[in-house]
Design a protein around this motif. Structure first.
Motif, PDB file in Angstrom:
ATOM      1  N   MET A 236      -4.732  -3.909   1.238  1.00 24.20           N
ATOM      2  CA  MET A 236      -4.304  -2.526   1.119  1.00 24.20           C
ATOM      3  C   MET A 236      -4.980  -1.654   2.165  1.00 24.20           C
ATOM      4  SD  MET A 236      -5.438   0.582  -0.310  1.00 24.20           S
ATOM      5  CE  MET A 236      -6.480   0.376  -1.717  1.00 24.20           C
ATOM      6  N   PHE A 237      -6.352  -1.758   2.198  1.00 25.37           N
ATOM      7  CA  PHE A 237      -7.079  -0.893   3.100  1.00 25.37           C
ATOM      8  C   PHE A 237      -6.831  -1.222   4.553  1.00 25.37           C
ATOM      9  CE2 PHE A 237      -9.857  -4.162   1.400  1.00 25.37           C
ATOM     10  CZ  PHE A 237     -10.194  -4.850   2.549  1.00 25.37           C
ATOM     11  N   SER A 238      -6.311  -2.436   4.827  1.00 22.22           N
ATOM     12  CA  SER A 238      -6.067  -2.797   6.217  1.00 22.22           C
ATOM     13  C   SER A 238      -4.943  -1.956   6.825  1.00 22.22           C
ATOM     14  CB  SER A 238      -5.739  -4.278   6.337  1.00 22.22           C
ATOM     15  OG  SER A 238      -4.578  -4.568   5.623  1.00 22.22           O
ATOM     16  N   PHE A 239      -4.132  -1.308   5.976  1.00 27.07           N
ATOM     17  CA  PHE A 239      -3.094  -0.451   6.520  1.00 27.07           C
ATOM     18  C   PHE A 239      -3.678   0.812   7.149  1.00 27.07           C
ATOM     19  CE2 PHE A 239      -0.263  -2.516   3.292  1.00 27.07           C
ATOM     20  CZ  PHE A 239       0.558  -3.122   4.220  1.00 27.07           C
ATOM     21  N   VAL A 240      -4.753   1.317   6.589  1.00 28.23           N
ATOM     22  CA  VAL A 240      -5.291   2.585   7.061  1.00 28.23           C
ATOM     23  C   VAL A 240      -6.606   2.431   7.813  1.00 28.23           C
ATOM     24  CG1 VAL A 240      -4.193   4.125   5.429  1.00 28.23           C
ATOM     25  CG2 VAL A 240      -6.279   2.944   4.770  1.00 28.23           C
ATOM     26  N   THR A 241      -7.206   1.264   7.783  1.00 27.24           N
ATOM     27  CA  THR A 241      -8.416   1.029   8.559  1.00 27.24           C
ATOM     28  C   THR A 241      -8.219  -0.283   9.286  1.00 27.24           C
ATOM     29  OG1 THR A 241      -9.639  -0.359   7.009  1.00 27.24           O
ATOM     30  CG2 THR A 241      -9.713   2.006   6.622  1.00 27.24           C
ATOM     31  N   LYS A 242      -9.224  -0.666  10.062  1.00 29.93           N
ATOM     32  CA  LYS A 242      -9.100  -1.922  10.786  1.00 29.93           C
ATOM     33  C   LYS A 242      -9.796  -3.060  10.067  1.00 29.93           C
ATOM     34  CE  LYS A 242      -8.504   0.515  15.081  1.00 29.93           C
ATOM     35  NZ  LYS A 242      -9.190   1.143  16.205  1.00 29.93           N
ATOM     36  N   GLY A 243     -10.160  -2.880   8.826  1.00 27.45           N
ATOM     37  CA  GLY A 243     -10.801  -3.950   8.086  1.00 27.45           C
ATOM     38  C   GLY A 243     -11.790  -3.389   7.104  1.00 27.45           C
ATOM     39  N   PRO A 244     -12.445  -4.273   6.345  1.00 22.80           N
ATOM     40  CA  PRO A 244     -13.413  -3.813   5.357  1.00 22.80           C
ATOM     41  C   PRO A 244     -14.605  -3.139   6.014  1.00 22.80           C
ATOM     42  CG  PRO A 244     -13.490  -6.193   5.587  1.00 22.80           C
ATOM     43  CD  PRO A 244     -12.322  -5.723   6.388  1.00 22.80           C
ATOM     44  N   VAL A 245     -15.142  -2.123   5.346  1.00 28.07           N
ATOM     45  CA  VAL A 245     -16.270  -1.406   5.926  1.00 28.07           C
ATOM     46  C   VAL A 245     -17.584  -2.068   5.539  1.00 28.07           C
ATOM     47  CG1 VAL A 245     -16.614   0.252   4.044  1.00 28.07           C
ATOM     48  CG2 VAL A 245     -17.116   0.915   6.390  1.00 28.07           C
ATOM     49  N   THR A 246     -17.568  -2.827   4.472  1.00 28.21           N
ATOM     50  CA  THR A 246     -18.755  -3.549   4.027  1.00 28.21           C
ATOM     51  C   THR A 246     -18.281  -4.708   3.166  1.00 28.21           C
ATOM     52  OG1 THR A 246     -20.789  -3.400   2.739  1.00 28.21           O
ATOM     53  CG2 THR A 246     -19.018  -1.953   2.091  1.00 28.21           C
ATOM     54  N   SER A 247     -19.170  -5.658   2.893  1.00 28.11           N
ATOM     55  CA  SER A 247     -18.745  -6.832   2.133  1.00 28.11           C
ATOM     56  C   SER A 247     -18.511  -6.496   0.665  1.00 28.11           C
ATOM     57  CB  SER A 247     -19.785  -7.951   2.274  1.00 28.11           C
ATOM     58  OG  SER A 247     -21.075  -7.461   2.001  1.00 28.11           O
TER      59      SER A 247
ATOM     60  N   GLU B  88       3.399   6.469   1.426  1.00 26.25           N
ATOM     61  CA  GLU B  88       4.088   5.963   2.617  1.00 26.25           C
ATOM     62  C   GLU B  88       4.589   4.525   2.429  1.00 26.25           C
ATOM     63  OE1 GLU B  88       1.672   6.177   6.151  1.00 26.25           O
ATOM     64  OE2 GLU B  88       2.875   4.619   7.117  1.00 26.25           O
ATOM     65  N   LYS B  89       3.741   3.670   1.867  1.00 27.17           N
ATOM     66  CA  LYS B  89       4.090   2.244   1.812  1.00 27.17           C
ATOM     67  C   LYS B  89       4.850   1.854   0.550  1.00 27.17           C
ATOM     68  CE  LYS B  89       2.017   1.195   5.674  1.00 27.17           C
ATOM     69  NZ  LYS B  89       2.819   0.786   6.860  1.00 27.17           N
ATOM     70  N   LEU B  90       4.589   2.558  -0.555  1.00 25.55           N
ATOM     71  CA  LEU B  90       5.208   2.156  -1.817  1.00 25.55           C
ATOM     72  C   LEU B  90       6.289   3.121  -2.268  1.00 25.55           C
ATOM     73  CD1 LEU B  90       1.957   1.062  -3.745  1.00 25.55           C
ATOM     74  CD2 LEU B  90       3.500  -0.349  -2.373  1.00 25.55           C
ATOM     75  N   GLY B  91       6.389   4.268  -1.571  1.00 32.50           N
ATOM     76  CA  GLY B  91       7.468   5.208  -1.868  1.00 32.50           C
ATOM     77  C   GLY B  91       7.286   6.000  -3.152  1.00 32.50           C
ATOM     78  N   ILE B  92       6.080   6.065  -3.692  1.00 30.43           N
ATOM     79  CA  ILE B  92       5.877   6.859  -4.901  1.00 30.43           C
ATOM     80  C   ILE B  92       5.574   8.309  -4.490  1.00 30.43           C
ATOM     81  CG2 ILE B  92       5.005   4.885  -6.189  1.00 30.43           C
ATOM     82  CD1 ILE B  92       2.172   6.244  -6.001  1.00 30.43           C
TER      83      ILE B  92
ATOM     84  N   THR C  84      -4.138   3.744  -9.857  1.00 34.15           N
ATOM     85  CA  THR C  84      -4.543   2.399 -10.293  1.00 34.15           C
ATOM     86  C   THR C  84      -3.412   1.705 -11.056  1.00 34.15           C
ATOM     87  OG1 THR C  84      -5.635   3.425 -12.194  1.00 34.15           O
ATOM     88  CG2 THR C  84      -7.026   2.794 -10.370  1.00 34.15           C
ATOM     89  N   ALA C  85      -2.655   2.476 -11.861  1.00 38.59           N
ATOM     90  CA  ALA C  85      -1.520   1.871 -12.583  1.00 38.59           C
ATOM     91  C   ALA C  85      -0.460   1.385 -11.602  1.00 38.59           C
ATOM     92  CB  ALA C  85      -0.927   2.889 -13.561  1.00 38.59           C
ATOM     93  N   THR C  86      -0.269   2.143 -10.519  1.00 37.54           N
ATOM     94  CA  THR C  86       0.703   1.735  -9.495  1.00 37.54           C
ATOM     95  C   THR C  86       0.242   0.450  -8.808  1.00 37.54           C
ATOM     96  OG1 THR C  86       1.298   4.040  -9.098  1.00 37.54           O
ATOM     97  CG2 THR C  86       1.860   2.460  -7.369  1.00 37.54           C
ATOM     98  N   ALA C  87      -1.029   0.416  -8.438  1.00 37.52           N
ATOM     99  CA  ALA C  87      -1.559  -0.796  -7.777  1.00 37.52           C
ATOM    100  C   ALA C  87      -1.408  -2.005  -8.696  1.00 37.52           C
ATOM    101  CB  ALA C  87      -3.028  -0.582  -7.412  1.00 37.52           C
ATOM    102  N   ARG C  88      -1.729  -1.808  -9.969  1.00 36.90           N
ATOM    103  CA  ARG C  88      -1.632  -2.926 -10.913  1.00 36.90           C
ATOM    104  C   ARG C  88      -0.194  -3.426 -11.019  1.00 36.90           C
ATOM    105  NH1 ARG C  88      -4.151  -0.756 -15.148  1.00 36.90           N
ATOM    106  NH2 ARG C  88      -6.127  -1.665 -14.536  1.00 36.90           N
TER     107      ARG C  88
END
Ligand code: SF4
Length: 261
Positions: free
Chosen positions: A1-12, A30-34, A44-48
């Motif tokens: 998910m976060f890879s869409f808006v960043t270039k990768g994880p910021v920490t492990s 933008e990505k899910l159209g909600i 969180t309900a949408t992600a689930r």
């Protein structure tokens, strides 16, 4: 998910902690159209809902591995979100990818590491979803891929201590440089973001991936906060000075250090 808006994880742990709820709201819109909303229960309900559909229809589930247990053949996967449990049990095929240094001898050793990792990562006594996968479920196939990818070379170098790392992230949180810059500032000569940031990343990124990331070892004041925070007592300042001296890239270095130590 976060890879869409960043270039990768910021920490492990946790990898998307740098995102504000407004960024997640924009992403979902933008990505899910909600409709745009910053209401966290709605997000969180949408992600689930979206992820459940993905898990239920996937042909293959692909996961990493926190630890493998040699005595029982078990694979241990820990997450706080539950996605790990879904991806390893719902699709008919599960492929688990494990770095070879993640193997521990028995369940007693696993128990110690399961106690150390969450306490050092997030302050939890135990990670919420702590899974021990043994034989596959009925109608399920499981493949375990054990990766070397430079680890044997690292093991035979003066940086071998870095293979003790359990990726808790405590050294990142303790590091004054990381706290000011965050993970995306750890870049190689080619401007690519290092897969492993922070003090330990400045050792294993050059150790596993070579010359491109050697410069990361300069991003340290050598204050020693990382060593104090590390639950497996890796001497990170010593590792960082060794990278600076060429240990990640020079074959002759190891003999010099071995003789001096
Ligand atoms: S080097 Fe130590 S403190 Fe840093 S992530 Fe690894 S185990 Fe945790």
């Amino acid at each position: 998910m976060f890879s869409f808006v960043t270039k990768g994880p910021v920490t492990s742990s946790p990898p998307a902690a740098h995102l504000r709820k407004e960024q997640v709201a924009e992403l979902f819109h933008e990505k899910l159209g909600i409709p745009y909303t910053t209401d966290i229960p709605t997000l969180t309900a949408t992600a689930r809902k979206v992820l459940r559909e993905v898990f239920l229809t996937a042909d293959i589930g692909f996961s990493g591995v926190n630890f493998g247990v040699a005595e029982t053949g078990s694979v241990c996967v820990i997450t706080n979100e539950g996605n790990g449990r879904m991806v390893t049990t719902v699709p008919p095929i599960h492929i688990a990818l494990m770095g070879m240094e993640r193997l521990v001898p028995n369940l007693d050793d696993l128990s110690l590491l399961l106690s150390l990792l969450p306490r050092s990562a997030t302050g939890q006594k135990l990670t919420v979803y702590t899974q021990l996968l043994n034989k596959p479920l009925a109608n399920q196939t499981r493949h375990l891929i054990i990766l070397d990818n430079g680890r044997t070379r690292l093991r035979n170098s003066p940086l071998k201590e870095s293979l003790y790392c359990i990726r808790c992230g405590a050294c990142l949180n303790a590091c004054p440089v990381f706290r000011e810059l965050s993970g995306h500032a750890y870049i190689g000569k080619d401007k690519s973001i290092a897969p492993y940031p922070g003090p330990i990343g400045s050792v294993i990124s050059p150790g596993l991936l070579g010359e491109n990331f050697v410069q990361l070892a300069q991003a340290s004041s050598l204050c020693g906060a990382c060593k104090d925070a590390c639950p497996v007592d890796i001497d990170l300042p010593k590792m960082l000075t060794r990278v600076r001296a060429g240990a990640a890239t020079s074959n002759s270095y190891q003999y010099t250090v071995a003789a001096r130590d």
